[in-house]
Design an enzyme around this catalytic site. Sequence first.
Site, PDB file in Angstrom:
ATOM      1  N   SER A 144      -5.454   3.515   5.530  1.00 25.62           N
ATOM      2  CA  SER A 144      -5.007   4.117   4.827  1.00 25.62           C
ATOM      3  C   SER A 144      -5.848   4.828   3.990  1.00 25.62           C
ATOM      4  O   SER A 144      -6.769   3.945   3.698  1.00 25.62           O
ATOM      5  CB  SER A 144      -3.438   4.023   4.058  1.00 25.62           C
ATOM      6  N   TYR A 157       1.033  -2.690   0.676  1.00 21.25           N
ATOM      7  CA  TYR A 157       0.188  -1.531   1.300  1.00 21.25           C
ATOM      8  C   TYR A 157      -0.561  -1.876   1.742  1.00 21.25           C
ATOM      9  O   TYR A 157      -1.896  -1.247   2.440  1.00 21.25           O
ATOM     10  CB  TYR A 157       1.165  -0.421   1.554  1.00 21.25           C
TER      11      TYR A 157
END
Length: 251
Positions: A144, A157
Amino acid sequence: MKRLQDKVAVITGAGNGIGAEAASLFAGEGAMVVVADIAGDAARGVCERIRARGDRALAVTVDVTEAESVKTLMDATVEAFGTIDVLYNNAGGSRPGDGTVVEVEMDVFWRTIKVDLLGTFLGCKFAIPWMRKAGGGAIVNMVSSVALMGTPGVDCYTAAKGGVAALTRSMAVTYAADGIRVNAIAPTTTLTQRIIEKLKSNPTAQRLSAKNLLGEPLPVDIAHAALFLASADARMTTGSIFPVDSGTLIY
């Protein structure tokens, strides 16, 4: 010739969003696609749509956080199609309740690590032996853009995807001699249905979205990047973290 002609591709998290787009795209490029998802009905729906147009697909229900489930997925793939050429570890995503290291609940941290980092680890653990037997293969992981920059409020995350990035580089070195390429995609906020809902009320998602110079990518944009990395077009590419970030990382 189609770019994945007669290749066997396993895609996790393929019941919707980016994974479903990738499954359709890979199959259209000649692959025998295993549509793997924890939501079995969703996986079967994607599989049926692919088969309806004459392409080859198999649906398998999998929990990527459970070793035995992932092993069963790979065994079922080989039983149906004979080998594994491509693994796209797409399953994952941020968890509700993510936050700063001080404030976040421990169960949110561990759930995020299990789905994103452990899920990727297990997929590779059980697919790589089959790729070795086949004489090589391609692994595409999902990172990401948040793992490549400082992003407040999503520490779980960020940690999980940062781990996937490091694992990608390590495996690229380890398995190059086996003819296995390992790369990762680092998307920005991508307009899946889940993200569309988050953009309505989530400040972190809204901040990231505001940095997208070209607008938010669609799921198919990420799927095309995965297709490139899975195919022989990327035969000289390994250990790379491939941004599909709409320019978010340049400022």
